[in-house]
Write an enzyme that holds these catalytic residues in place. Sequence first.
Site, short mmCIF file in Angstrom:
data_model
loop_
_atom_site.label_atom_id
_atom_site.label_comp_id
_atom_site.label_asym_id
_atom_site.label_seq_id
_atom_site.Cartn_x
_atom_site.Cartn_y
_atom_site.Cartn_z
N LYS A 1 1.87 -3.58 7.04
CA LYS A 1 2.23 -3.71 5.61
C LYS A 1 3.74 -3.63 5.44
O LYS A 1 4.35 -4.38 4.68
CB LYS A 1 1.54 -2.63 4.79
N SER B 1 0.83 -1.20 0.00
CA SER B 1 0.00 0.00 0.00
C SER B 1 0.86 1.25 0.00
O SER B 1 1.97 1.26 0.56
CB SER B 1 -0.86 -0.02 1.27
N TYR C 1 -1.88 -0.36 11.05
CA TYR C 1 -2.15 -1.03 9.77
C TYR C 1 -0.97 -0.84 8.81
O TYR C 1 -0.45 -1.80 8.22
CB TYR C 1 -3.43 -0.49 9.13
P1 NAD Z 1 -10.89 -6.95 1.59
O1 NAD Z 1 -11.10 -6.82 3.05
O2 NAD Z 1 -12.06 -6.83 0.68
O3 NAD Z 1 -10.11 -8.31 1.25
C1 NAD Z 1 -9.22 -8.91 2.15
C2 NAD Z 1 -9.69 -10.34 2.35
O4 NAD Z 1 -8.79 -11.00 3.25
C3 NAD Z 1 -11.08 -10.45 2.97
O5 NAD Z 1 -11.88 -11.28 2.16
C4 NAD Z 1 -10.85 -11.07 4.37
O6 NAD Z 1 -11.91 -11.89 4.76
C5 NAD Z 1 -9.56 -11.82 4.13
N1 NAD Z 1 -8.74 -12.04 5.33
C6 NAD Z 1 -8.34 -11.12 6.24
N2 NAD Z 1 -7.58 -11.70 7.18
C7 NAD Z 1 -7.48 -13.02 6.85
C8 NAD Z 1 -6.84 -14.14 7.44
N3 NAD Z 1 -6.14 -14.05 8.57
N4 NAD Z 1 -6.93 -15.34 6.83
C9 NAD Z 1 -7.65 -15.48 5.68
N5 NAD Z 1 -8.29 -14.46 5.10
C10 NAD Z 1 -8.21 -13.23 5.66
O7 NAD Z 1 -9.78 -5.84 1.19
P2 NAD Z 1 -9.28 -5.37 -0.23
O8 NAD Z 1 -9.66 -3.95 -0.40
O9 NAD Z 1 -9.63 -6.35 -1.27
O10 NAD Z 1 -7.72 -5.40 0.04
C11 NAD Z 1 -6.92 -6.50 -0.33
C12 NAD Z 1 -5.50 -6.22 0.08
O11 NAD Z 1 -5.06 -5.02 -0.51
C13 NAD Z 1 -5.30 -6.05 1.59
O12 NAD Z 1 -4.09 -6.69 1.93
C14 NAD Z 1 -5.18 -4.57 1.76
O13 NAD Z 1 -4.38 -4.24 2.87
C15 NAD Z 1 -4.49 -4.17 0.47
N6 NAD Z 1 -4.76 -2.76 0.07
C16 NAD Z 1 -6.04 -2.35 -0.05
C17 NAD Z 1 -6.29 -1.02 -0.41
C18 NAD Z 1 -7.71 -0.52 -0.51
O14 NAD Z 1 -7.91 0.70 -0.41
N7 NAD Z 1 -8.70 -1.36 -0.72
C19 NAD Z 1 -5.22 -0.15 -0.67
C20 NAD Z 1 -3.93 -0.64 -0.56
C21 NAD Z 1 -3.70 -1.96 -0.17
C1 WQD Z 2 -9.60 9.67 0.42
C2 WQD Z 2 -9.85 11.15 0.61
C3 WQD Z 2 -10.14 11.78 2.92
C4 WQD Z 2 -13.83 9.51 3.49
C5 WQD Z 2 -6.88 4.83 2.72
C6 WQD Z 2 -5.82 4.19 3.59
C7 WQD Z 2 -4.69 3.69 2.72
C8 WQD Z 2 -5.22 2.78 1.60
C9 WQD Z 2 -6.32 3.42 0.84
C10 WQD Z 2 -5.09 0.48 2.33
C11 WQD Z 2 -9.09 11.76 1.80
C12 WQD Z 2 -11.42 12.01 2.13
C13 WQD Z 2 -12.69 10.08 2.98
C14 WQD Z 2 -14.95 10.33 3.78
C15 WQD Z 2 -13.69 12.23 3.01
N1 WQD Z 2 -5.75 1.56 2.12
N2 WQD Z 2 -12.62 11.43 2.74
N3 WQD Z 2 -14.83 11.67 3.53
O1 WQD Z 2 -7.19 7.92 3.35
O2 WQD Z 2 -6.30 8.17 0.98
O3 WQD Z 2 -6.31 5.95 2.03
O4 WQD Z 2 -7.34 3.88 1.75
O5 WQD Z 2 -3.93 0.29 2.23
O6 WQD Z 2 -3.83 3.01 3.56
O7 WQD Z 2 -5.33 5.17 4.50
O8 WQD Z 2 -8.46 6.94 1.37
O9 WQD Z 2 -10.82 6.85 0.72
O10 WQD Z 2 -10.24 7.06 3.17
O11 WQD Z 2 -9.83 9.00 1.67
O12 WQD Z 2 -13.65 13.46 2.81
O13 WQD Z 2 -16.00 9.87 4.26
O14 WQD Z 2 -11.23 11.35 0.91
O15 WQD Z 2 -9.94 12.81 3.85
O16 WQD Z 2 -8.72 13.06 1.45
P1 WQD Z 2 -7.03 7.35 2.00
P2 WQD Z 2 -9.91 7.39 1.77
#
Ligand code: NAD
Ligand code: WQD
Length: 347
Positions: free
Chosen positions: A162, A133, A158
Amino acid sequence: MAVSTDLPYVLVTGGTGFIGSHTVLVLLSQGFRVVVVDNLSNSCEEPLRRVEKLAGLREKLPFHRVDLTDKEGLRDVFRQYNISSVIHFAALKAVGESVKKPLAYYRNNVAGTLNLMDTMTEFSVKNIVFSSSATVYEAVYEGLPLREDNPLGCTSPYGRTKLFMETIIKDAVEAAEGWNAIMLRYFNPTGAHESGTMGEAPQQQFPNNLMPYVAQVAIGKLPEVHVFGSDYNTRDGTGVRDYIHVMDLAEAHVIALKRLTENHGYEIFNLGSGTGQTVLEMIRTMSEVCGRDIPYTIDPRRAGDIDTILCEPSKAAKELGFVVRRDLKQMCADLWRWQQTNPNGYE
Ligand code: NAD
Ligand code: WQD
């Protein structure tokens, strides 16, 4: 679609989640054989039914409800399938929750990854693509997009999980012959599959991320968007982020998976577009796409947020040949199609 029965499997951890399920679909559509493990802590099995339908699978997609912290359960899966590589999505991902429950996050994300790496070692599986991330970068913005060699430093448990997970994988790659690992650092994923049958289904009443919140206001489930701060140093005062369509992200994973066979060892790639949108621009585009007013109020800043987070995408373009293909309008249109046809997610 018939998949060759000689092929080894790609294990997708977290494959019923938002990004994982879209990636499973792209894998199947490119002829890969897939086995999914997930503990369903933040998802359900229904996305796999949708994947099967979209991919035209004749039989059920192999799925095992296993928690990565259960090493025996994981070993069982490795015993049953000839696995050649892993795409590791499984993790808890809510920044705010991680501040309240840090130990649960370390146990789930870090201990789960240790078990996975141990089990991969035991079964001589040495290829991994990892969901990282942009949150691993130090939160200092000097007007420049973030590059893979920017300083690292996280502000939440969190984020630290990562960073630890990346580090564990890096050390393992360096310690033994034959490992290949690609860290994919995503910026802000959104959108949904263009069919409208798959998308993000937040389990909580108030989604943490902006776009699922905006979508639920658009459909009338929530009354208004709370815009967190309008006094940032940006073009309209609201936060700028680099949004990427989930299907672009899914395709990038498959490109990375194929690259593992080229033996590059440990590599890191950012995945984003290189352009940023403000919160108000996101609301406006979504409103145009769905032809509805999306009410919002300006609230105070959210703790820990910064004004701008932008991706420098050129390394992925140059070395993976990956550039985003879907623009903001498409992200909003696909998100809206999913939200409209599945107002309660996969329920
Ligand atoms: P998500 O929660 O939809 O998917 C993650 C999945 O992992 C879920 O289905 C959950 O049930 C499963 N899970 C969690 N812990 C587990 C465990 N111990 N054993 C087995 N399964 C487990 O999230 P997502 O948005 O699809 O994110 C996927 C990956 O991408 C995550 O690692 C997240 O940190 C990373 N990521 C997400 C974002 C985002 O904004 N969505 C941004 C950057 C990185
Ligand atoms: C985006 C923008 C908020 C919600 C997060 C995690 C990051 C990654 C992606 C996993 C910001 C604004 C948000 C709301 C708002 N996840 N906002 N009202 O914070 O960039 O990133 O998700 O790895 O680790 O921190 O994403 O979608 O929460 O926010 O105004 O109800 O929207 O302030 O500027 P963010 P976000």
